[in-house]
Design an enzyme around this catalytic site. Structure first.
Site, PDB file in Angstrom:
ATOM      1  N   TYR A  31     -11.292  12.439  11.797  1.00 35.67           N
ATOM      2  CA  TYR A  31     -11.162  12.335  10.336  1.00 35.67           C
ATOM      3  C   TYR A  31     -12.030  13.365   9.620  1.00 35.67           C
ATOM      4  CZ  TYR A  31     -11.982  11.126   5.569  1.00 35.67           C
ATOM      5  OH  TYR A  31     -12.121  11.237   4.213  1.00 35.67           O
ATOM      6  N   ASP A  54      -7.785   8.409   5.543  1.00 35.03           N
ATOM      7  CA  ASP A  54      -8.831   7.393   5.402  1.00 35.03           C
ATOM      8  C   ASP A  54      -8.180   6.091   4.969  1.00 35.03           C
ATOM      9  OD1 ASP A  54      -8.212   7.757   2.714  1.00 35.03           O
ATOM     10  OD2 ASP A  54     -10.295   8.001   2.075  1.00 35.03           O
ATOM     11  N   CYS A  77       8.268   4.450  -4.405  1.00 36.64           N
ATOM     12  CA  CYS A  77       7.468   3.512  -3.606  1.00 36.64           C
ATOM     13  C   CYS A  77       8.323   2.313  -3.183  1.00 36.64           C
ATOM     14  CB  CYS A  77       6.254   3.033  -4.402  1.00 36.64           C
ATOM     15  SG  CYS A  77       5.210   1.884  -3.469  1.00 36.64           S
ATOM     16  N   GLN A 137     -17.541   4.407   5.985  1.00 36.06           N
ATOM     17  CA  GLN A 137     -17.873   2.983   5.878  1.00 36.06           C
ATOM     18  C   GLN A 137     -18.639   2.652   4.596  1.00 36.06           C
ATOM     19  OE1 GLN A 137     -16.650   1.001   8.251  1.00 36.06           O
ATOM     20  NE2 GLN A 137     -15.929   2.707   9.475  1.00 36.06           N
ATOM     21  N   GLU A 163     -18.704  13.671   3.308  1.00 38.92           N
ATOM     22  CA  GLU A 163     -17.782  12.944   4.183  1.00 38.92           C
ATOM     23  C   GLU A 163     -18.536  12.105   5.197  1.00 38.92           C
ATOM     24  OE1 GLU A 163     -14.705  12.428   3.902  1.00 38.92           O
ATOM     25  OE2 GLU A 163     -14.252  13.855   2.313  1.00 38.92           O
ATOM     26  N   GLY A 207     -27.020   2.595   5.925  1.00 36.91           N
ATOM     27  CA  GLY A 207     -26.481   1.931   7.102  1.00 36.91           C
ATOM     28  C   GLY A 207     -25.874   2.900   8.107  1.00 36.91           C
ATOM     29  N   CYS A 226      -3.647   2.808  -6.520  1.00 38.65           N
ATOM     30  CA  CYS A 226      -3.092   2.007  -5.422  1.00 38.65           C
ATOM     31  C   CYS A 226      -4.210   1.239  -4.740  1.00 38.65           C
ATOM     32  CB  CYS A 226      -2.358   2.927  -4.450  1.00 38.65           C
ATOM     33  SG  CYS A 226      -1.238   2.075  -3.319  1.00 38.65           S
TER      34      CYS A 226
END
Length: 371
Positions: free
Chosen positions: A143, A161, A229, A65, A60, A104, A213
């Site tokens: 998160y 997320d 939906c 990012q 996680e 990063g 999705c």
């Protein structure tokens, strides 16, 4: 907000509706769960295998990012080298930062070590199993605390997320833009999080967003939530979620200095722990701003490589001019500088922007050292 007009506020669905949605998604996940090195499959989980909290936490943190494809090799190298949180806690900072190079957001790597050492020293190597306790650990935000509590310990926590935000915005046809609408999306996600199998459910919603999705061209025809939906019915799914336009990124300039001795050793410097690329090895250089002041590590006939390095960070674009010179014999290192022999130097240990400078040099004819 369109979903409020359509009476789809959190809690407006009946318990039977929520259960049906949960079961549809979990049944889909049981058949279609992605295989990832940190994940326990739904079949293995049903047979009693529990996820390793260390692997869940590590994945996680790495995935923040970043994509699954980019993280997988890093995760496998990390867990082969440091198979437990105790192993990671005992690692040298420089080794961990080198393995992290290229992922990063280097503050994550520094916080990774801080968290591992707290778990190892204060908690006897055991991650806490609740959201509140996880949130107290270094580098763990809301998160990550929710994800680890849910996936590793099957706690009923709401995991939100980017994938889940997209699914919720489309399921309820919500047109208010991110990031302001996050609390509403989290409320919707919380309502649907079940008491049974919350860890599998959290991963199922993320898989749904990642594989069905998707941001562009969602595969609505094969989605397990196709019928309920609202965005599919309205024909608005491809345009959701909406986002507040970002400000244009400024461009900063910089000078970087590559110096190599005649025997092939490179002069590098370790950046301060705090700040951009904190704790990472890189080439000496100027500050990065609109008008950088030259700051060569020593006086020499510095030659311009002729090309430039372009790199984009979260908040700005960077253009680096690369200067090269031969390192004087008997050079005395200053604090923060390191001299790596040709055998000890590994370009892959550099952050991406610094490796781009090396790649530019490697493609040139300039070589003060001997190969």
């Amino acid at each position: 907000m369109r979903d409020l007009d359509r009476s789809s506020t959190p809690g407006s669905k009946t318990a039977a509706d929520e259960t049906a949605l949960n079961q549809q998604l979990l049944s889909w996940y049981d058949r279609n769960a992605r295989t990832m090195p940190w994940r326990v499959s739904p079949a293995d989980r049903a047979r009693g295998q529990r996820p390793d909290p260390y692997r869940v936490w590590l994945s996680e943190v790495m995935l923040q990012q970043t994509t699954v494809a980019a993280v997988t090799d890093y995760f496998q190298r990390f867990t082969q080298r440091w198979p437990s949180v105790m192993d990671l806690a005992a690692a040298e900072d420089a080794q961990v930062m080198a393995e992290w190079a290229g992922l990063g957001y280097y503050a994550r790597a520094r916080n990774l070590l801080k968290c591992a050492r707290v778990v190892a020293q204060d908690l006897e190597g055991c991650f806490p199993d609740s959201y509140d306790a996880l949130l107290k650990l270094p580098g763990i935000g809301p998160y990550t605390a929710a994800a680890v509590a849910s996936i590793a310990f099957d706690r009923r926590e709401t995991v939100l997320d980017g994938n889940v935000e997209r699914v919720m915005s489309r399921l309820h046809d919500i047109h208010d833009p991110l990031p302001a609408v996050k609390p509403v999306l989290k409320d919707h996600a919380a309502v649907l999080t079940p008491e049974l199998r919350p860890g599998d459910y959290a991963q199922a919603v993320m898989d749904l967003g990642a594989t069905i999705c998707t941001p562009k061209n969602p595969a609505c025809g094969i989605c397990p939530w196709r019928a309920p939906c609202l965005a599919r019915v309205a024909g608005t799914a491809p345009e959701l979620p909406k986002k507040t336009p970002k400000r244009p990124k400024p461009t900063r300039l910089g000078l970087t200095y590559m110096a190599r001795s005649v025997d092939g050793a490179w002069l590098l410097e370790r950046r301060p722990d705090k700040g951009l690329l904190g704790g990472m090895l890189g080439w000496p250089g100027s500050e990065w701003n609109e008008a950088p002041v030259p700051r060569a590590p020593f006086e020499a006939d510095w030659q311009d490589l002729g090309g430039e390095v372009r790199h984009t960070f979260t908040h700005f674009h960077l253009i680096l001019q690369v200067k090269l010179a031969e390192l004087p014999a008997g050079y005395n290192l200053t604090p923060g500088q390191e001299l790596l022999s040709r055998h000890a130097f590994r370009p892959q240990d550099l952050p991406t922007v610094m490796r781009k400078a090396f790649d530019l040099w490697a493609g040139s004819n300039f070589n003060p050292g001997q190969d």
